[in-house]
Write a protein that holds these residues in place. Structure first.
Motif, PDB file in Angstrom:
ATOM      1  N   SER A  88      21.769  52.480   0.782  1.00  0.00           N
ATOM      2  CA  SER A  88      21.011  51.338   1.289  1.00  0.00           C
ATOM      3  C   SER A  88      21.999  50.249   1.674  1.00  0.00           C
ATOM      4  CB  SER A  88      20.007  50.830   0.255  1.00  0.00           C
ATOM      5  OG  SER A  88      20.683  50.380  -0.890  1.00  0.00           O
ATOM      6  N   LEU A  89      21.472  49.226   2.307  1.00  0.00           N
ATOM      7  CA  LEU A  89      22.279  48.099   2.770  1.00  0.00           C
ATOM      8  C   LEU A  89      21.834  46.840   2.042  1.00  0.00           C
ATOM      9  CD1 LEU A  89      21.919  48.958   6.539  1.00  0.00           C
ATOM     10  CD2 LEU A  89      24.015  49.169   5.200  1.00  0.00           C
ATOM     11  N   THR A  90      22.432  45.721   2.377  1.00  0.00           N
ATOM     12  CA  THR A  90      21.933  44.464   1.827  1.00  0.00           C
ATOM     13  C   THR A  90      20.613  44.128   2.512  1.00  0.00           C
ATOM     14  OG1 THR A  90      23.025  43.059   3.450  1.00  0.00           O
ATOM     15  CG2 THR A  90      24.284  43.606   1.442  1.00  0.00           C
ATOM     16  N   LYS A  91      19.827  43.329   1.846  1.00  0.00           N
ATOM     17  CA  LYS A  91      18.528  42.941   2.400  1.00  0.00           C
ATOM     18  C   LYS A  91      18.712  42.208   3.736  1.00  0.00           C
ATOM     19  CE  LYS A  91      15.623  41.787  -0.694  1.00  0.00           C
ATOM     20  NZ  LYS A  91      14.874  41.102  -1.760  1.00  0.00           N
ATOM     21  N   THR A  92      19.714  41.356   3.824  1.00  0.00           N
ATOM     22  CA  THR A  92      19.968  40.598   5.050  1.00  0.00           C
ATOM     23  C   THR A  92      20.304  41.529   6.214  1.00  0.00           C
ATOM     24  OG1 THR A  92      20.792  38.765   3.741  1.00  0.00           O
ATOM     25  CG2 THR A  92      21.392  38.792   6.071  1.00  0.00           C
ATOM     26  N   THR A  93      21.192  42.467   5.983  1.00  0.00           N
ATOM     27  CA  THR A  93      21.563  43.415   7.041  1.00  0.00           C
ATOM     28  C   THR A  93      20.356  44.233   7.469  1.00  0.00           C
ATOM     29  OG1 THR A  93      23.790  43.563   6.140  1.00  0.00           O
ATOM     30  CG2 THR A  93      23.102  45.317   7.627  1.00  0.00           C
ATOM     31  N   GLU A  94      19.591  44.670   6.493  1.00  0.00           N
ATOM     32  CA  GLU A  94      18.403  45.466   6.789  1.00  0.00           C
ATOM     33  C   GLU A  94      17.423  44.684   7.658  1.00  0.00           C
ATOM     34  OE1 GLU A  94      16.835  47.819   3.453  1.00  0.00           O
ATOM     35  OE2 GLU A  94      14.925  46.865   3.964  1.00  0.00           O
ATOM     36  N   GLU A  95      17.217  43.418   7.352  1.00  0.00           N
ATOM     37  CA  GLU A  95      16.308  42.590   8.156  1.00  0.00           C
ATOM     38  C   GLU A  95      16.822  42.444   9.585  1.00  0.00           C
ATOM     39  OE1 GLU A  95      15.845  38.974   5.943  1.00  0.00           O
ATOM     40  OE2 GLU A  95      14.801  39.997   4.319  1.00  0.00           O
ATOM     41  N   GLN A  96      18.136  42.306   9.747  1.00  0.00           N
ATOM     42  CA  GLN A  96      18.721  42.198  11.084  1.00  0.00           C
ATOM     43  C   GLN A  96      18.533  43.492  11.870  1.00  0.00           C
ATOM     44  OE1 GLN A  96      22.670  41.039  10.020  1.00  0.00           O
ATOM     45  NE2 GLN A  96      22.149  38.877   9.912  1.00  0.00           N
ATOM     46  N   LEU A  97      18.697  44.621  11.199  1.00  0.00           N
ATOM     47  CA  LEU A  97      18.489  45.914  11.865  1.00  0.00           C
ATOM     48  C   LEU A  97      17.031  46.080  12.283  1.00  0.00           C
ATOM     49  CD1 LEU A  97      20.621  48.227   9.547  1.00  0.00           C
ATOM     50  CD2 LEU A  97      21.176  47.557  11.873  1.00  0.00           C
ATOM     51  N   LYS A  98      16.116  45.670  11.425  1.00  0.00           N
ATOM     52  CA  LYS A  98      14.693  45.778  11.750  1.00  0.00           C
ATOM     53  C   LYS A  98      14.312  44.856  12.906  1.00  0.00           C
ATOM     54  CE  LYS A  98      13.137  47.241   7.183  1.00  0.00           C
ATOM     55  NZ  LYS A  98      12.429  46.841   5.948  1.00  0.00           N
ATOM     56  N   ARG A  99      14.872  43.646  12.909  1.00  0.00           N
ATOM     57  CA  ARG A  99      14.598  42.700  14.000  1.00  0.00           C
ATOM     58  C   ARG A  99      15.149  43.249  15.311  1.00  0.00           C
ATOM     59  NH1 ARG A  99      17.592  38.246  12.835  1.00  0.00           N
ATOM     60  NH2 ARG A  99      16.476  38.114  10.887  1.00  0.00           N
ATOM     61  N   LEU A 100      16.323  43.849  15.266  1.00  0.00           N
ATOM     62  CA  LEU A 100      16.910  44.456  16.462  1.00  0.00           C
ATOM     63  C   LEU A 100      16.018  45.580  16.982  1.00  0.00           C
ATOM     64  CD1 LEU A 100      19.399  44.376  18.338  1.00  0.00           C
ATOM     65  CD2 LEU A 100      20.461  46.059  16.834  1.00  0.00           C
ATOM     66  N   LYS A 101      15.409  46.326  16.078  1.00  0.00           N
ATOM     67  CA  LYS A 101      14.502  47.402  16.493  1.00  0.00           C
ATOM     68  C   LYS A 101      13.285  46.838  17.222  1.00  0.00           C
ATOM     69  CE  LYS A 101      11.823  51.322  15.227  1.00  0.00           C
ATOM     70  NZ  LYS A 101      10.531  51.487  14.797  1.00  0.00           N
ATOM     71  N   VAL A 102      12.769  45.730  16.743  1.00  0.00           N
ATOM     72  CA  VAL A 102      11.609  45.116  17.392  1.00  0.00           C
ATOM     73  C   VAL A 102      11.946  44.744  18.842  1.00  0.00           C
ATOM     74  CG1 VAL A 102      10.130  43.055  17.409  1.00  0.00           C
ATOM     75  CG2 VAL A 102      10.571  44.285  15.264  1.00  0.00           C
ATOM     76  N   HIS A 103      13.132  44.229  19.070  1.00  0.00           N
ATOM     77  CA  HIS A 103      13.516  43.760  20.405  1.00  0.00           C
ATOM     78  C   HIS A 103      14.024  44.872  21.325  1.00  0.00           C
ATOM     79  CE1 HIS A 103      12.864  39.619  19.373  1.00  0.00           C
ATOM     80  NE2 HIS A 103      13.653  39.741  18.312  1.00  0.00           N
ATOM     81  N   THR A 104      14.683  45.866  20.757  1.00  0.00           N
ATOM     82  CA  THR A 104      15.306  46.884  21.609  1.00  0.00           C
ATOM     83  C   THR A 104      14.685  48.266  21.467  1.00  0.00           C
ATOM     84  OG1 THR A 104      16.950  47.519  19.957  1.00  0.00           O
ATOM     85  CG2 THR A 104      17.529  45.694  21.465  1.00  0.00           C
TER      86      THR A 104
END
Length: 116
Positions: free
Chosen positions: A8-24
């Motif tokens: 797993s990753l840090t919660k912050t990194t995970e949120e950034q990856l999820k946000r990137l998925k929403v946009h791209t």
């Protein structure tokens, strides 16, 4: 020493990856791979720390790394030959966190593809 089967990753990194998925539309595991190699290419090197990998997205190694599993582990072993499995996992997470910083604000797929 290789990476564990579940990571797993840090919660912050995970949120950034999820946000990137929403946009791209790019899934977190694929963007994590891109982020890892961007970090390696940038010259970032992990300094041992006790970072807490507190993200809820606990995936198996094959899902996180895909076809890049072998090269990812070889690169980690090359740069960090003395780290144990737990520290290697933190090093991988640190590289993903470092690499995502340069791509996390992309708002669509087209500009994102120009970065990679």
């Amino acid at each position: 020493m290789t990476l564990p089967n579940r990571m797993s990753l840090t919660k912050t990194t995970e949120e950034q990856l999820k946000r990137l998925k929403v946009h791209t539309g790019i899934t977190p595991n694929v963007s994590a791979r891109i982020a890892f190699f961007r970090s390696i290419e940038s010259g970032f090197r992990y300094q041992e720390d006790e970072r807490k990998l507190d993200g809820s997205l606990m995936l198996d190694k094959i899902t996180w790394l895909g076809d890049t599993a072998n090269i990812t582990e070889l690169v980690l072993k090359l740069y960090y030959p003395d780290l144990d499995q737990k520290a290697l996992t933190r090093a991988w997470a640190a590289h993903v966190e470092d690499g995502i910083s340069s791509i996390r604000n992309q708002r669509s797929l087209h500009p994102f593809t120009k970065l990679i």
